[in-house]
Design a protein around this motif. Sequence first.
Motif, PDB file in Angstrom:
ATOM      1  N   TYR A 161      46.305  14.683 -58.513  1.00  0.00           N
ATOM      2  CA  TYR A 161      46.254  13.626 -59.529  1.00  0.00           C
ATOM      3  C   TYR A 161      47.265  12.529 -59.218  1.00  0.00           C
ATOM      4  N   ARG A 180      42.362  21.068 -57.142  1.00  0.00           N
ATOM      5  CA  ARG A 180      42.507  20.279 -58.363  1.00  0.00           C
ATOM      6  C   ARG A 180      43.340  21.038 -59.404  1.00  0.00           C
ATOM      7  N   ARG A 181      43.758  22.233 -59.094  1.00  0.00           N
ATOM      8  CA  ARG A 181      44.685  22.974 -59.942  1.00  0.00           C
ATOM      9  C   ARG A 181      46.138  22.534 -59.700  1.00  0.00           C
ATOM     10  N   PHE A 187      49.507  24.075 -64.333  1.00  0.00           N
ATOM     11  CA  PHE A 187      48.118  23.681 -64.559  1.00  0.00           C
ATOM     12  C   PHE A 187      47.542  24.402 -65.770  1.00  0.00           C
ATOM     13  N   ALA A 243      41.038  21.564 -65.800  1.00  0.00           N
ATOM     14  CA  ALA A 243      40.579  20.344 -65.135  1.00  0.00           C
ATOM     15  C   ALA A 243      39.081  20.207 -65.306  1.00  0.00           C
ATOM     16  N   ALA A 279      42.627  16.194 -65.845  1.00  0.00           N
ATOM     17  CA  ALA A 279      43.215  17.520 -66.021  1.00  0.00           C
ATOM     18  C   ALA A 279      44.273  17.500 -67.112  1.00  0.00           C
ATOM     19  N   HIS A 331      38.416  12.516 -61.789  1.00  0.00           N
ATOM     20  CA  HIS A 331      38.663  13.895 -62.188  1.00  0.00           C
ATOM     21  C   HIS A 331      39.869  13.879 -63.123  1.00  0.00           C
TER      22      HIS A 331
END
Length: 129
Positions: free
Chosen positions: A116, A110-111, A47, A50, A35, A33
Motif C-alpha cells: 500500500y 497484500r497482507r 494486517f 484487504a 486494506a 486495492h
Amino acid sequence: QVQLVESGGGLVQAGGSLRLTCAASGLPFSGAHMAWFRQASGKEREFVAAISWSGHRTLYAESVQGRFTISRDNAKNTVSLQMNSLKAEDTAVYYCAADRGSWGTWGTWRRTQNGYDYWGQGTQVTVSS
C-alpha cells in the motif's frame, strides 16, 4: 492529493459490533486495492483485512476471520470494515490503506504494509471486557 479519512471508531463492550468506514479521494478508487491495518499500544502495526479493486477478492487475518467483513462501494469511494463479536484484544487504532489505484496485481503480499502507498490517520477502537 490523496486523502483517506476513517470514521466509526469508538468504545464498545466485548461481544458488540462496530462499523468502520474509510472515505477516499484524490486517487482512482475503482482501481485501488484497499486494506485495514491496526496497531495496538506498544505493538507493531498488523494486517486486518484487504479487498481487491473489483471487490471480488478478500483477505483476512486469522484472528478476525469469521468476525470481520471488509466491503467497498466504488460509487461512493468508500471501504468499510464490519466488526462483530468484538474482543478486548481487538482494541487498537485502525488504519485504512490504499495502493496507487492502477488495477494492480493481487496476492497474499497484500497482507503486508508494502502493498500500500497511502494511509489514513487512523480511528481508535476500544473494546471493554
